[in-house]
Write a protein that holds these residues in place. Structure first.
Motif, PDB file in Angstrom:
ATOM      1  N   ARG A 218      -1.796  16.292  23.678  1.00  0.00           N
ATOM      2  CA  ARG A 218      -1.007  15.072  23.881  1.00  0.00           C
ATOM      3  C   ARG A 218      -1.820  14.024  24.649  1.00  0.00           C
ATOM      4  NH1 ARG A 218       4.531  14.948  23.133  1.00  0.00           N
ATOM      5  NH2 ARG A 218       4.773  13.462  24.845  1.00  0.00           N
ATOM      6  N   ASP A 219      -3.006  14.388  25.085  1.00  0.00           N
ATOM      7  CA  ASP A 219      -3.849  13.521  25.913  1.00  0.00           C
ATOM      8  C   ASP A 219      -4.820  12.727  25.044  1.00  0.00           C
ATOM      9  OD1 ASP A 219      -5.859  12.454  27.588  1.00  0.00           O
ATOM     10  OD2 ASP A 219      -5.639  14.095  29.020  1.00  0.00           O
ATOM     11  N   ARG A 220      -4.605  11.416  24.920  1.00  0.00           N
ATOM     12  CA  ARG A 220      -5.456  10.585  24.057  1.00  0.00           C
ATOM     13  C   ARG A 220      -6.890  10.516  24.567  1.00  0.00           C
ATOM     14  NH1 ARG A 220      -2.560   7.617  27.415  1.00  0.00           N
ATOM     15  NH2 ARG A 220      -3.309   5.651  28.269  1.00  0.00           N
ATOM     16  N   HIS A 221      -7.096  10.684  25.870  1.00  0.00           N
ATOM     17  CA  HIS A 221      -8.456  10.654  26.417  1.00  0.00           C
ATOM     18  C   HIS A 221      -9.232  11.916  26.034  1.00  0.00           C
ATOM     19  CE1 HIS A 221      -7.497   6.993  28.513  1.00  0.00           C
ATOM     20  NE2 HIS A 221      -6.384   7.559  28.960  1.00  0.00           N
ATOM     21  N   LYS A 222      -8.559  13.051  25.966  1.00  0.00           N
ATOM     22  CA  LYS A 222      -9.213  14.271  25.479  1.00  0.00           C
ATOM     23  C   LYS A 222      -9.579  14.121  24.008  1.00  0.00           C
ATOM     24  CE  LYS A 222      -7.482  17.795  28.617  1.00  0.00           C
ATOM     25  NZ  LYS A 222      -6.756  19.072  28.720  1.00  0.00           N
ATOM     26  N   VAL A 223      -8.719  13.464  23.256  1.00  0.00           N
ATOM     27  CA  VAL A 223      -9.019  13.215  21.839  1.00  0.00           C
ATOM     28  C   VAL A 223     -10.332  12.458  21.715  1.00  0.00           C
ATOM     29  CG1 VAL A 223      -8.313  11.934  19.772  1.00  0.00           C
ATOM     30  CG2 VAL A 223      -6.628  13.282  21.029  1.00  0.00           C
ATOM     31  N   THR A 224     -10.504  11.404  22.501  1.00  0.00           N
ATOM     32  CA  THR A 224     -11.737  10.616  22.391  1.00  0.00           C
ATOM     33  C   THR A 224     -12.957  11.417  22.832  1.00  0.00           C
ATOM     34  OG1 THR A 224     -11.402   9.571  24.549  1.00  0.00           O
ATOM     35  CG2 THR A 224     -10.585   8.390  22.618  1.00  0.00           C
ATOM     36  N   ARG A 225     -12.821  12.288  23.838  1.00  0.00           N
ATOM     37  CA  ARG A 225     -13.967  13.104  24.271  1.00  0.00           C
ATOM     38  C   ARG A 225     -14.359  14.110  23.194  1.00  0.00           C
ATOM     39  NH1 ARG A 225     -11.195  13.231  29.301  1.00  0.00           N
ATOM     40  NH2 ARG A 225     -10.752  15.450  29.071  1.00  0.00           N
ATOM     41  N   VAL A 226     -13.381  14.751  22.586  1.00  0.00           N
ATOM     42  CA  VAL A 226     -13.681  15.700  21.510  1.00  0.00           C
ATOM     43  C   VAL A 226     -14.275  14.962  20.323  1.00  0.00           C
ATOM     44  CG1 VAL A 226     -12.662  17.304  19.851  1.00  0.00           C
ATOM     45  CG2 VAL A 226     -11.971  17.381  22.248  1.00  0.00           C
ATOM     46  N   LEU A 227     -13.718  13.814  19.999  1.00  0.00           N
ATOM     47  CA  LEU A 227     -14.239  13.015  18.899  1.00  0.00           C
ATOM     48  C   LEU A 227     -15.695  12.640  19.146  1.00  0.00           C
ATOM     49  CD1 LEU A 227     -12.666  10.924  16.498  1.00  0.00           C
ATOM     50  CD2 LEU A 227     -14.063   9.522  17.973  1.00  0.00           C
ATOM     51  N   GLN A 228     -16.007  12.207  20.370  1.00  0.00           N
ATOM     52  CA  GLN A 228     -17.398  11.872  20.716  1.00  0.00           C
ATOM     53  C   GLN A 228     -18.319  13.067  20.516  1.00  0.00           C
ATOM     54  OE1 GLN A 228     -16.901   8.189  21.021  1.00  0.00           O
ATOM     55  NE2 GLN A 228     -18.875   8.901  21.646  1.00  0.00           N
ATOM     56  N   TYR A 229     -17.870  14.217  20.950  1.00  0.00           N
ATOM     57  CA  TYR A 229     -18.673  15.431  20.807  1.00  0.00           C
ATOM     58  C   TYR A 229     -18.901  15.754  19.337  1.00  0.00           C
ATOM     59  CZ  TYR A 229     -20.111  20.282  21.300  1.00  0.00           C
ATOM     60  OH  TYR A 229     -20.796  21.461  21.221  1.00  0.00           O
ATOM     61  N   TRP A 230     -17.852  15.699  18.547  1.00  0.00           N
ATOM     62  CA  TRP A 230     -17.974  16.019  17.132  1.00  0.00           C
ATOM     63  C   TRP A 230     -18.903  15.060  16.410  1.00  0.00           C
ATOM     64  CZ3 TRP A 230     -12.287  17.206  15.279  1.00  0.00           C
ATOM     65  CH2 TRP A 230     -11.890  18.428  15.804  1.00  0.00           C
ATOM     66  N   VAL A 231     -18.773  13.756  16.631  1.00  0.00           N
ATOM     67  CA  VAL A 231     -19.623  12.821  15.888  1.00  0.00           C
ATOM     68  C   VAL A 231     -21.090  12.992  16.275  1.00  0.00           C
ATOM     69  CG1 VAL A 231     -17.797  11.139  15.448  1.00  0.00           C
ATOM     70  CG2 VAL A 231     -19.273  10.839  17.430  1.00  0.00           C
ATOM     71  N   GLN A 232     -21.358  13.260  17.539  1.00  0.00           N
ATOM     72  CA  GLN A 232     -22.744  13.504  17.952  1.00  0.00           C
ATOM     73  C   GLN A 232     -23.278  14.783  17.310  1.00  0.00           C
ATOM     74  OE1 GLN A 232     -24.818  11.556  19.534  1.00  0.00           O
ATOM     75  NE2 GLN A 232     -23.241  10.001  19.792  1.00  0.00           N
ATOM     76  N   LEU A 233     -22.451  15.797  17.245  1.00  0.00           N
ATOM     77  CA  LEU A 233     -22.856  17.057  16.622  1.00  0.00           C
ATOM     78  C   LEU A 233     -23.138  16.860  15.135  1.00  0.00           C
ATOM     79  CD1 LEU A 233     -23.196  20.105  17.181  1.00  0.00           C
ATOM     80  CD2 LEU A 233     -20.820  20.374  16.503  1.00  0.00           C
ATOM     81  N   MET A 234     -22.304  16.112  14.470  1.00  0.00           N
ATOM     82  CA  MET A 234     -22.488  15.883  13.034  1.00  0.00           C
ATOM     83  C   MET A 234     -23.738  15.078  12.743  1.00  0.00           C
ATOM     84  SD  MET A 234     -18.630  15.060  11.840  1.00  0.00           S
ATOM     85  CE  MET A 234     -17.297  16.216  12.099  1.00  0.00           C
ATOM     86  N   VAL A 235     -24.048  14.115  13.594  1.00  0.00           N
ATOM     87  CA  VAL A 235     -25.220  13.265  13.386  1.00  0.00           C
ATOM     88  C   VAL A 235     -26.509  14.001  13.734  1.00  0.00           C
ATOM     89  CG1 VAL A 235     -26.417  11.207  14.216  1.00  0.00           C
ATOM     90  CG2 VAL A 235     -23.989  11.096  13.673  1.00  0.00           C
ATOM     91  N   GLY A 236     -26.497  14.770  14.834  1.00  0.00           N
ATOM     92  CA  GLY A 236     -27.743  15.316  15.338  1.00  0.00           C
ATOM     93  C   GLY A 236     -27.990  16.785  15.108  1.00  0.00           C
TER      94      GLY A 236
END
Length: 139
Positions: free
Chosen positions: A103-121
């Motif tokens: 329910r925490d939108r800030h956790k969503v953005t942190r997980v999203l940041q992690y995933w996009v970096q993982l997918m790119v690198g």
């Protein structure tokens, strides 16, 4: 989305080059209080954010691509529910590979940041990364 759509009220997303924002209705808005009537229901729909990434050159006309196509989707489930939560899903070539719920939108953005970096690198093909890797357990 009605006239309340204001890009200044969107959650900040920091995406590396190559990511395409297909849809973004992910607003910086507090989740609903389960003890109060639902207000601003447009913030809590099933289809809030869609991101797309292709490691190679993506040809939007051809459906044949040598490189995998990655998606990240965000929605609020159940839609418009006071008891709902954000559900973030990552997919590789339309196969779900990771899921995060909160329910925490800030956790969503942190997980999203992690995933996009993982997918790119990542040297590891993302199609081999599954929930067993605990991608989504970020505090």
């Amino acid at each position: 989305m009605d006239s309340t759509y204001n890009v200044r009220k969107l959650m900040p997303l920091y995406l590396p080059s190559g990511w395409v924002v297909v849809k973004n209705y992910f607003f910086d808005h507090e989740p609903p209080d389960p003890t109060a009537p639902l207000e601003n229901e447009q913030y809590f729909g099933e289809d809030l954010l869609t991101l797309r990434y292709n490691r190679g050159v993506y040809d939007s006309i051809s459906t044949n691509s040598a490189q995998p196509l990655y998606y990240i989707w965000l929605g609020w489930y159940p839609e418009y529910s006071l008891e709902g939560q954000y559900v973030l899903t990552a997919a590789c070539d339309d196969e779900d590979i990771a899921r995060f719920e909160t329910r925490d939108r800030h956790k969503v953005t942190r997980v999203l940041q992690y995933w996009v970096q993982l997918m790119v690198g990542s040297e590891l093909p993302l199609s081999e990364i599954t929930q067993s890797h605990r991608l989504f357990e970020i505090d």
